[in-house]
Scaffold this motif. Structure first.
Motif, PDB file in Angstrom:
ATOM      1  N   GLY A   1       0.802  -1.216   0.000  1.00 29.04           N
ATOM      2  CA  GLY A   1       0.000   0.000   0.000  1.00 29.04           C
ATOM      3  C   GLY A   1       0.834   1.265   0.000  1.00 29.04           C
ATOM      4  O   GLY A   1       2.055   1.238  -0.170  1.00 29.04           O
ATOM      5  N   ASP A   2       0.156   2.399   0.197  1.00 26.54           N
ATOM      6  CA  ASP A   2       0.796   3.712   0.201  1.00 26.54           C
ATOM      7  C   ASP A   2       0.736   4.317   1.600  1.00 26.54           C
ATOM      8  O   ASP A   2      -0.199   4.060   2.359  1.00 26.54           O
ATOM      9  CB  ASP A   2       0.095   4.663  -0.764  1.00 26.54           C
ATOM     10  N   VAL A   3       1.742   5.152   1.907  1.00 29.72           N
ATOM     11  CA  VAL A   3       1.711   5.963   3.125  1.00 29.72           C
ATOM     12  C   VAL A   3       1.778   7.426   2.701  1.00 29.72           C
ATOM     13  O   VAL A   3       2.704   7.835   1.991  1.00 29.72           O
ATOM     14  CB  VAL A   3       2.878   5.638   4.078  1.00 29.72           C
ATOM     15  N   ILE A   4       0.784   8.199   3.112  1.00 31.84           N
ATOM     16  CA  ILE A   4       0.719   9.622   2.795  1.00 31.84           C
ATOM     17  C   ILE A   4       1.289  10.397   3.974  1.00 31.84           C
ATOM     18  O   ILE A   4       0.815  10.269   5.105  1.00 31.84           O
ATOM     19  CB  ILE A   4      -0.729  10.051   2.508  1.00 31.84           C
ATOM     20  N   PHE A   5       2.324  11.190   3.713  1.00 29.49           N
ATOM     21  CA  PHE A   5       3.048  11.940   4.739  1.00 29.49           C
ATOM     22  C   PHE A   5       2.549  13.377   4.698  1.00 29.49           C
ATOM     23  O   PHE A   5       2.679  14.067   3.684  1.00 29.49           O
ATOM     24  CB  PHE A   5       4.545  11.868   4.446  1.00 29.49           C
ATOM     25  N   LYS A   6       1.959  13.842   5.817  1.00 33.73           N
ATOM     26  CA  LYS A   6       1.412  15.186   5.894  1.00 33.73           C
ATOM     27  C   LYS A   6       2.087  15.970   7.008  1.00 33.73           C
ATOM     28  O   LYS A   6       2.474  15.400   8.034  1.00 33.73           O
ATOM     29  CB  LYS A   6      -0.093  15.147   6.159  1.00 33.73           C
ATOM     30  N   VAL A   7       2.206  17.274   6.806  1.00 30.60           N
ATOM     31  CA  VAL A   7       2.681  18.179   7.844  1.00 30.60           C
ATOM     32  C   VAL A   7       1.644  19.281   7.996  1.00 30.60           C
ATOM     33  O   VAL A   7       1.288  19.952   7.012  1.00 30.60           O
ATOM     34  CB  VAL A   7       4.057  18.779   7.503  1.00 30.60           C
ATOM     35  N   GLY A   8       1.138  19.443   9.220  1.00 28.57           N
ATOM     36  CA  GLY A   8       0.118  20.455   9.451  1.00 28.57           C
ATOM     37  C   GLY A   8      -1.134  20.235   8.633  1.00 28.57           C
ATOM     38  O   GLY A   8      -1.823  21.193   8.284  1.00 28.57           O
ATOM     39  N   GLY A   9      -1.426  18.992   8.298  1.00 26.22           N
ATOM     40  CA  GLY A   9      -2.619  18.654   7.537  1.00 26.22           C
ATOM     41  C   GLY A   9      -2.454  18.696   6.032  1.00 26.22           C
ATOM     42  O   GLY A   9      -3.354  18.281   5.300  1.00 26.22           O
ATOM     43  N   SER A  10      -1.323  19.193   5.540  1.00 28.81           N
ATOM     44  CA  SER A  10      -1.079  19.278   4.093  1.00 28.81           C
ATOM     45  C   SER A  10      -0.202  18.123   3.631  1.00 28.81           C
ATOM     46  O   SER A  10       0.813  17.813   4.265  1.00 28.81           O
ATOM     47  CB  SER A  10      -0.398  20.610   3.740  1.00 28.81           C
ATOM     48  N   THR A  11      -0.579  17.489   2.512  1.00 27.86           N
ATOM     49  CA  THR A  11       0.187  16.370   1.980  1.00 27.86           C
ATOM     50  C   THR A  11       1.521  16.854   1.431  1.00 27.86           C
ATOM     51  O   THR A  11       1.563  17.766   0.599  1.00 27.86           O
ATOM     52  CB  THR A  11      -0.597  15.645   0.884  1.00 27.86           C
ATOM     53  N   ILE A  12       2.592  16.264   1.918  1.00 32.13           N
ATOM     54  CA  ILE A  12       3.945  16.601   1.470  1.00 32.13           C
ATOM     55  C   ILE A  12       4.484  15.535   0.523  1.00 32.13           C
ATOM     56  O   ILE A  12       5.193  15.823  -0.431  1.00 32.13           O
ATOM     57  CB  ILE A  12       4.890  16.739   2.685  1.00 32.13           C
ATOM     58  N   LEU A  13       4.121  14.266   0.787  1.00 32.07           N
ATOM     59  CA  LEU A  13       4.728  13.156   0.053  1.00 32.07           C
ATOM     60  C   LEU A  13       3.829  11.933   0.156  1.00 32.07           C
ATOM     61  O   LEU A  13       3.230  11.683   1.205  1.00 32.07           O
ATOM     62  CB  LEU A  13       6.101  12.839   0.664  1.00 32.07           C
ATOM     63  N   THR A  14       3.727  11.182  -0.921  1.00 34.33           N
ATOM     64  CA  THR A  14       3.072   9.875  -0.905  1.00 34.33           C
ATOM     65  C   THR A  14       4.092   8.823  -1.312  1.00 34.33           C
ATOM     66  O   THR A  14       4.699   8.924  -2.373  1.00 34.33           O
ATOM     67  CB  THR A  14       1.862   9.832  -1.845  1.00 34.33           C
ATOM     68  N   THR A  15       4.303   7.846  -0.444  1.00 30.92           N
ATOM     69  CA  THR A  15       5.277   6.782  -0.697  1.00 30.92           C
ATOM     70  C   THR A  15       4.547   5.483  -0.982  1.00 30.92           C
ATOM     71  O   THR A  15       3.723   5.033  -0.179  1.00 30.92           O
ATOM     72  CB  THR A  15       6.200   6.587   0.516  1.00 30.92           C
ATOM     73  N   THR A  16       4.823   4.876  -2.125  1.00 35.17           N
ATOM     74  CA  THR A  16       4.277   3.564  -2.464  1.00 35.17           C
ATOM     75  C   THR A  16       5.241   2.494  -1.970  1.00 35.17           C
ATOM     76  O   THR A  16       6.388   2.425  -2.420  1.00 35.17           O
ATOM     77  CB  THR A  16       4.066   3.425  -3.980  1.00 35.17           C
ATOM     78  N   LEU A  17       4.792   1.704  -1.017  1.00 32.50           N
ATOM     79  CA  LEU A  17       5.632   0.630  -0.475  1.00 32.50           C
ATOM     80  C   LEU A  17       5.607  -0.549  -1.437  1.00 32.50           C
ATOM     81  O   LEU A  17       4.539  -0.940  -1.925  1.00 32.50           O
ATOM     82  CB  LEU A  17       5.121   0.211   0.907  1.00 32.50           C
ATOM     83  N   THR A  18       6.770  -1.105  -1.715  1.00 33.03           N
ATOM     84  CA  THR A  18       6.870  -2.155  -2.735  1.00 33.03           C
ATOM     85  C   THR A  18       7.401  -3.479  -2.202  1.00 33.03           C
ATOM     86  O   THR A  18       7.197  -4.515  -2.832  1.00 33.03           O
ATOM     87  CB  THR A  18       7.780  -1.691  -3.888  1.00 33.03           C
ATOM     88  N   THR A  19       8.093  -3.455  -1.068  1.00 34.82           N
ATOM     89  CA  THR A  19       8.728  -4.672  -0.559  1.00 34.82           C
ATOM     90  C   THR A  19       7.696  -5.598   0.069  1.00 34.82           C
ATOM     91  O   THR A  19       6.896  -5.171   0.904  1.00 34.82           O
ATOM     92  CB  THR A  19       9.804  -4.334   0.482  1.00 34.82           C
ATOM     93  N   THR A  20       7.697  -6.851  -0.333  1.00 39.69           N
ATOM     94  CA  THR A  20       6.879  -7.864   0.333  1.00 39.69           C
ATOM     95  C   THR A  20       7.811  -8.827   1.049  1.00 39.69           C
ATOM     96  O   THR A  20       8.852  -9.201   0.531  1.00 39.69           O
ATOM     97  CB  THR A  20       6.000  -8.636  -0.673  1.00 39.69           C
ATOM     98  N   THR A  21       7.431  -9.207   2.273  1.00 39.84           N
ATOM     99  CA  THR A  21       8.328  -9.998   3.114  1.00 39.84           C
ATOM    100  C   THR A  21       7.869 -11.443   3.276  1.00 39.84           C
ATOM    101  O   THR A  21       8.562 -12.238   3.898  1.00 39.84           O
ATOM    102  CB  THR A  21       8.446  -9.354   4.502  1.00 39.84           C
ATOM    103  N   GLY A  22       6.694 -11.782   2.740  1.00 37.91           N
ATOM    104  CA  GLY A  22       6.212 -13.151   2.815  1.00 37.91           C
ATOM    105  C   GLY A  22       5.492 -13.500   4.095  1.00 37.91           C
ATOM    106  O   GLY A  22       4.925 -14.581   4.220  1.00 37.91           O
TER     107      GLY A  22
END
Length: 199
Positions: free
Chosen positions: A128-149
């Motif tokens: 999935g994705d993690v949306i990184f916000k500061v003060g309620g505003s979106t700064i960055l969206t990171t798409t996680l790609t690693t699967t660990t089994g």
């Protein structure tokens, strides 16, 4: 579920009180602001690792702490699902779409920071994705790609985020998650030093 005081956002509100099987006369009630959390320092050098369970407030879509709250783990309420990760720390499980976690930090020096997420993704679906916000505003969206089994095997993905100096509230929002979340960290990217001119 947490028996801690309710978090009340800034603004005008209508407060409703509901009585269940009351046997009493009621005179008054009061509200008093609870002292705010201490900010986590993000220094200008070195990695600062923050457990996902170290949130100061949160929005959770499930009722109750679905994974229980073992003695090892600090449980800060808001129905967040905290469990013993089995690797000497706590983590979050049953993470659902749209859930958010807030962290109060003090960034010592503005600049670019390496952002690392440590999580376990089973592999039957993307983490999935993690949306990184500061003060309620979106700064960055990171798409996680690693699967660990396995939801008990943890790995890390990294990204880069730009932060201003000072105290601020970081909000992490999960989008279409299929993971257990262990910790995230911030480490300031070193600025290359240009060699002196030979002129």
């Amino acid at each position: 579920a947490c028996g801690c005081p309710p978090a009340i956002p800034v603004g005008t509100h209508t407060v409703t009180t509901q009585f269940v099987n009351p046997v009493m006369n009621l005179s008054w009630f009061s509200l008093e602001k609870v002292g705010g959390p201490s900010a986590i320092d993000i220094p200008a050098s070195g990695e600062t690792q923050i457990g996902f369970e170290e949130y100061v407030s949160a929005y959770d879509t499930t009722v109750g702490n679905a994974a229980g709250s073992p003695a090892l783990c600090v449980y800060n309420g808001f129905d967040v699902d905290v469990y013993d990760s089995g690797v000497g720390a706590c983590a979050l499980s049953s993470v659902a779409d749209g859930e958010t976690l807030d962290y109060y930090v003090n960034v010592i020096e503005a600049g670019d920071y390496t952002l690392t997420y440590n999580f376990a993704g089973e592999g039957t679906s993307p983490p999935g994705d993690v949306i990184f916000k500061v003060g309620g505003s979106t700064i960055l969206t990171t798409t996680l790609t690693t699967t660990t089994g396995s939801f008990g095997t943890f790995a890390s993905d990294t990204d880069t985020v730009t932060l201003s100096a000072g105290t601020q509230t970081i909000t992490l929002e999960f989008s279409n998650p299929w993971l257990n979340a262990n910790w995230f960290s911030l480490e300031k990217v070193a600025v290359p030093i240009s060699p002196p001119s030979s002129d």
